[in-house]
Motif scaffolding. Structure first.
Motif, PDB file in Angstrom:
ATOM      1  N   ALA A 161       0.817  -1.208  -0.096  1.00 58.61           N
ATOM      2  CA  ALA A 161       0.090  -0.063  -0.106  1.00 58.61           C
ATOM      3  C   ALA A 161       0.763   1.236  -0.019  1.00 58.61           C
ATOM      4  CB  ALA A 161      -0.919  -0.099   1.308  1.00 58.61           C
ATOM      5  N   ALA A 162       2.017   1.312   0.763  1.00 55.69           N
ATOM      6  CA  ALA A 162       2.913   2.491   0.770  1.00 55.69           C
ATOM      7  C   ALA A 162       3.542   2.489  -0.674  1.00 55.69           C
ATOM      8  CB  ALA A 162       3.910   2.072   1.821  1.00 55.69           C
ATOM      9  N   ASN A 163       3.578   1.272  -1.387  1.00 52.90           N
ATOM     10  CA  ASN A 163       4.279   1.583  -2.486  1.00 52.90           C
ATOM     11  C   ASN A 163       3.396   2.033  -3.563  1.00 52.90           C
ATOM     12  OD1 ASN A 163       5.669   0.220  -5.079  1.00 52.90           O
ATOM     13  ND2 ASN A 163       4.151  -0.813  -5.000  1.00 52.90           N
ATOM     14  N   ILE A 164       1.986   1.837  -3.418  1.00 52.51           N
ATOM     15  CA  ILE A 164       1.148   2.396  -4.335  1.00 52.51           C
ATOM     16  C   ILE A 164       0.866   3.734  -4.138  1.00 52.51           C
ATOM     17  CG2 ILE A 164      -1.409   2.260  -4.997  1.00 52.51           C
ATOM     18  CD1 ILE A 164       0.134  -0.136  -6.169  1.00 52.51           C
ATOM     19  N   ILE A 165       0.959   4.273  -2.976  1.00 61.16           N
ATOM     20  CA  ILE A 165       0.584   5.681  -2.695  1.00 61.16           C
ATOM     21  C   ILE A 165       1.830   6.598  -2.896  1.00 61.16           C
ATOM     22  CG2 ILE A 165      -1.263   5.488  -1.098  1.00 61.16           C
ATOM     23  CD1 ILE A 165       0.748   5.901   1.149  1.00 61.16           C
ATOM     24  N   GLY A 166       2.984   5.950  -3.255  1.00 64.10           N
ATOM     25  CA  GLY A 166       4.200   6.502  -3.544  1.00 64.10           C
ATOM     26  C   GLY A 166       3.975   6.788  -5.183  1.00 64.10           C
ATOM     27  N   GLN A 167       3.308   6.015  -5.858  1.00 62.65           N
ATOM     28  CA  GLN A 167       3.081   6.254  -7.262  1.00 62.65           C
ATOM     29  C   GLN A 167       1.773   6.955  -7.635  1.00 62.65           C
ATOM     30  OE1 GLN A 167       3.813   2.627  -9.741  1.00 62.65           O
ATOM     31  NE2 GLN A 167       3.641   1.652  -7.713  1.00 62.65           N
ATOM     32  N   PHE A 168       0.848   6.683  -6.738  1.00 56.70           N
ATOM     33  CA  PHE A 168      -0.545   7.419  -6.842  1.00 56.70           C
ATOM     34  C   PHE A 168      -0.716   8.249  -5.638  1.00 56.70           C
ATOM     35  CE2 PHE A 168      -0.649   3.628  -9.517  1.00 56.70           C
ATOM     36  CZ  PHE A 168      -1.105   4.087 -10.666  1.00 56.70           C
ATOM     37  N   PRO A 169      -0.337   9.282  -5.408  1.00 59.40           N
ATOM     38  CA  PRO A 169      -0.348  10.176  -3.956  1.00 59.40           C
ATOM     39  C   PRO A 169      -1.998  10.312  -3.746  1.00 59.40           C
ATOM     40  CG  PRO A 169       1.315  11.064  -5.190  1.00 59.40           C
ATOM     41  CD  PRO A 169       0.700  10.062  -6.364  1.00 59.40           C
ATOM     42  N   ASP A 170      -2.922  10.358  -4.706  1.00 58.18           N
ATOM     43  CA  ASP A 170      -4.261  10.914  -4.547  1.00 58.18           C
ATOM     44  C   ASP A 170      -5.076   9.384  -4.458  1.00 58.18           C
ATOM     45  OD1 ASP A 170      -3.987   9.844  -7.143  1.00 58.18           O
ATOM     46  OD2 ASP A 170      -5.349  11.624  -8.056  1.00 58.18           O
ATOM     47  N   HIS A 171      -4.445   8.414  -3.951  1.00 61.84           N
ATOM     48  CA  HIS A 171      -5.249   7.129  -4.190  1.00 61.84           C
ATOM     49  C   HIS A 171      -6.546   6.943  -3.216  1.00 61.84           C
ATOM     50  CE1 HIS A 171      -5.008   2.852  -4.871  1.00 61.84           C
ATOM     51  NE2 HIS A 171      -4.770   2.339  -3.623  1.00 61.84           N
ATOM     52  N   GLY A 172      -6.345   7.807  -2.381  1.00 64.64           N
ATOM     53  CA  GLY A 172      -7.506   8.204  -1.382  1.00 64.64           C
ATOM     54  C   GLY A 172      -8.664   8.559  -2.180  1.00 64.64           C
ATOM     55  N   ASP A 229      -7.524   1.616  13.340  1.00 67.24           N
ATOM     56  CA  ASP A 229      -6.284   1.405  12.531  1.00 67.24           C
ATOM     57  C   ASP A 229      -6.385   2.042  11.205  1.00 67.24           C
ATOM     58  OD1 ASP A 229      -8.134  -0.014  10.919  1.00 67.24           O
ATOM     59  OD2 ASP A 229      -7.431  -1.988  11.651  1.00 67.24           O
ATOM     60  N   ALA A 230      -7.018   3.391  11.270  1.00 65.54           N
ATOM     61  CA  ALA A 230      -7.104   4.094   9.762  1.00 65.54           C
ATOM     62  C   ALA A 230      -5.602   4.030   9.140  1.00 65.54           C
ATOM     63  CB  ALA A 230      -7.968   5.151  10.162  1.00 65.54           C
ATOM     64  N   ASP A 231      -5.411   3.826   8.208  1.00 64.21           N
ATOM     65  CA  ASP A 231      -4.098   4.216   7.490  1.00 64.21           C
ATOM     66  C   ASP A 231      -4.475   4.598   6.034  1.00 64.21           C
ATOM     67  OD1 ASP A 231      -0.893   3.223   7.099  1.00 64.21           O
ATOM     68  OD2 ASP A 231      -1.977   2.413   5.388  1.00 64.21           O
ATOM     69  N   TYR A 232      -3.745   5.691   5.570  1.00 59.57           N
ATOM     70  CA  TYR A 232      -4.293   6.259   4.093  1.00 59.57           C
ATOM     71  C   TYR A 232      -3.966   5.147   3.111  1.00 59.57           C
ATOM     72  CZ  TYR A 232      -4.144   9.108   0.125  1.00 59.57           C
ATOM     73  OH  TYR A 232      -4.292   9.795  -1.190  1.00 59.57           O
ATOM     74  N   GLY A 233      -2.967   4.378   3.070  1.00 59.10           N
ATOM     75  CA  GLY A 233      -2.540   3.749   2.030  1.00 59.10           C
ATOM     76  C   GLY A 233      -3.398   2.458   2.097  1.00 59.10           C
ATOM     77  N   SER A 234      -3.510   1.863   3.239  1.00 60.30           N
ATOM     78  CA  SER A 234      -4.118   0.486   3.481  1.00 60.30           C
ATOM     79  C   SER A 234      -5.709   0.667   3.324  1.00 60.30           C
ATOM     80  CB  SER A 234      -3.999  -0.207   4.744  1.00 60.30           C
ATOM     81  OG  SER A 234      -2.479  -0.467   4.753  1.00 60.30           O
ATOM     82  N   ASN A 235      -6.150   1.764   3.870  1.00 60.08           N
ATOM     83  CA  ASN A 235      -7.631   2.033   3.688  1.00 60.08           C
ATOM     84  C   ASN A 235      -8.155   2.330   2.114  1.00 60.08           C
ATOM     85  OD1 ASN A 235     -10.323   2.330   4.682  1.00 60.08           O
ATOM     86  ND2 ASN A 235     -10.023   4.765   4.885  1.00 60.08           N
ATOM     87  N   ALA A 236      -7.265   3.158   1.503  1.00 58.40           N
ATOM     88  CA  ALA A 236      -7.582   3.237   0.016  1.00 58.40           C
ATOM     89  C   ALA A 236      -7.451   2.171  -0.740  1.00 58.40           C
ATOM     90  CB  ALA A 236      -6.656   4.426  -0.499  1.00 58.40           C
ATOM     91  N   GLN A 237      -6.193   1.274  -0.585  1.00 53.88           N
ATOM     92  CA  GLN A 237      -6.072   0.129  -1.331  1.00 53.88           C
ATOM     93  C   GLN A 237      -7.263  -0.839  -1.041  1.00 53.88           C
ATOM     94  OE1 GLN A 237      -3.830  -0.379  -3.292  1.00 53.88           O
ATOM     95  NE2 GLN A 237      -3.202  -2.309  -3.589  1.00 53.88           N
TER      96      GLN A 237
END
Length: 467
Positions: A268-279, A358-366
């Motif tokens: 998930a951290a890898n994805i938001i590194g590529q797509f910062p607006d993933h959420g 446990d809200a996490d920006y990357g994991s929640n959006a993913q």
């Protein structure tokens, strides 16, 4: 030796904290946490996680005080505050590398900062394909990550000499009003123990159950998951520590299903590194024209656990009561919202953000984009979870009885779909529409509507939302 300022963020621990270890080796240490509701914009901490943060900061502050130090607290835009405190102390700043899109903004505004690893198992940008590109699909990414595994073994709390911070202004934690007031909805949070000690206790408990994880993790009626996610989200335990404790307890082979879940956090951290607006935006362009339905009443029923589908309602009530929901049920409830109700996945994502400890920006959006089918690595949209089938398959009867007590007297065979229970419903004294809602939508009709909406998207049309 000059003062070293450790800027704590979502890494509220002393053990295996690379920034703290590096700072301690260079001079006397000062510790700072900044509550920043400005830089994240619309992604400021949600209410449930603010409750957790309050108690976690108490725990961290006490740990520091027991070692002779003091945790400084400030509220405001993090970068300028860190820069100002560092200037007052004549200190160099250390922090861990975080991957949310606002984290880099905070560091850039803070001035000279030395960043250290410790939030993920490996730096997301280090997991590259043979051509040097970033992965967007989990399975090949996981195989490549394993080339760097196991991660380094966790390090203990370093010997600490504390800087004199007596003249540095610090907020009182209670001034931040992180806890709910009236009404106080946090009564069901009592089973949680936020803080580093609580994380260690939770990890030790899971180590005794980890051998059964793969068999039990999809069964909401049993204690089959680790429940470490809120401790990982605020960094009260490092992923390296979790990896080694569980792998040492049961062996890496048996532990692999859980270790993959730790890997999913890294992915998930890898994805938001590529797509910062993933959420906020779908990864797949076609989903930008998806014909969502504007249904405030239906969304309210979902939030409150009043959809008439027991497995969905049990999950949503567990979430509200405890700040957490079983992962299998998260998928079921999310699928129900976006595919049975055709409500925009971002509404559900925001509800989870506000109500999950446990809200996490990357994991929640993913997770939400996976269910919607809009992510770069996601379930196809036409995979529509049948809530009744899922409930029966994963033996959720006891789970439903706990969270939907109106149906507690129904037998296992009937509790998953009470509208089909017939005489069992009468014997249980349950009247649908009075004691428990009728289903707000029929499964087959909802499935047909969802597939029609998807066909519309694939055809390239952007008609009004389907009614």
């Amino acid at each position: 030796m000059s003062t070293q300022l450790v800027w704590f963020r979502n890494d509220l621990r002393l053990a295996d904290h690379a920034a703290l270890i590096a700072a301690a080796a260079r001079g006397p240490v000062a510790a700072l946490f900044v509550l920043d509701d400005e830089t994240p914009g619309n992604w400021r901490l949600g209410a449930a996680q603010r409750w957790w943060l309050h108690h976690s900061l108490i725990s961290l502050g006490r740990s520091i005080e027991q070692r002779g130090g003091r945790l400084l607290l400030r509220r405001g835009r993090a970068g300028p505050i860190v820069k100002a405190v560092a200037a007052e102390l004549g200190a160099h700043v250390h922090t861990l590398i975080h991957h949310e899109p606002w984290a880099a903004v905070q560091v850039n505004e803070a001035g000279p900062v030395t960043q250290h690893l410790g939030v993920t198992l490996a730096p997301p940008e280090s997991v590259l394909s043979g051509t040097g590109g970033r992965y967007r699909i989990f399975t090949p990414w996981w195989r490549k990550l394993l080339d760097q595994m196991p991660p380094p073994r966790p390090l203990p709390v370093p010997d600490l000499r504390w800087a004199d911070v007596s003249r540095i202004a610090s907020d009182e934690l209670d001034q931040w009003q992180l806890l709910p007031t009236t009404p106080d909805w946090s009564g069901g949070f009592a089973d949680w123990q936020p803080g580093e000690a609580g994380a260690a206790a939770r990890l030790a408990d899971f180590a005794h159950r980890a051998a059964r994880y793969d068999a039990a993790r999809n069964l909401p009626s049993v204690e089959g998951t680790s429940r470490l996610s809120p401790h990982l989200a605020l960094g009260e335990v490092s992923p390296n520590t979790a990896w080694h404790v569980i792998a040492d307890a049961v062996g890496e082979g048996v532990a692999e299903p859980y270790l993959r879940e730790l890997g999913w956090r890294d992915f998930a951290a890898n994805i938001i590194g590529q797509f910062p607006d993933h959420g906020d935006a779908p990864n797949r362009e076609a989903f930008a024209r998806f014909p969502f339905v504007d249904d405030p009443a239906g969304f309210g029923a979902w939030c409150k656990g009043q959809t008439g589908y027991p497995i969905v309602d049990a999950g949503m009530r567990q979430l509200w009561a405890t700040g957490w929901m079983h992962n299998r049920v998260r998928m079921i409830t999310a699928s129900f919202l976006v595919k049975h109700q055709l409500i925009d996945w971002r509404h559900g994502e925001r509800w989870f953000w506000d109500t999950l400890v446990d809200a996490d920006y990357g994991s929640n959006a993913q997770g939400w984009q996976w269910v919607m089918g809009s992510g770069v690595d996601s379930s196809p949209f036409n995979r529509i979870f049948a809530p009744v089938g899922q409930s029966a398959k994963f033996d959720a009867a006891a789970y439903i009885r706990r969270w939907v007590p109106e149906l507690a007297k129904l037998p296992d065979a009937a509790i998953h779909a009470p509208w089909e229970a017939g005489v069992a419903l009468i014997r249980a004294g349950v009247k649908l529409g009075r004691d428990y809602p009728q289903p707000i939508v029929g499964h087959e009709a909802a499935r047909a509507r969802a597939l029609a909406a998807w066909a519309q998207v694939k055809a390239g049309r952007s008609d009004d939302a389907m009614q």
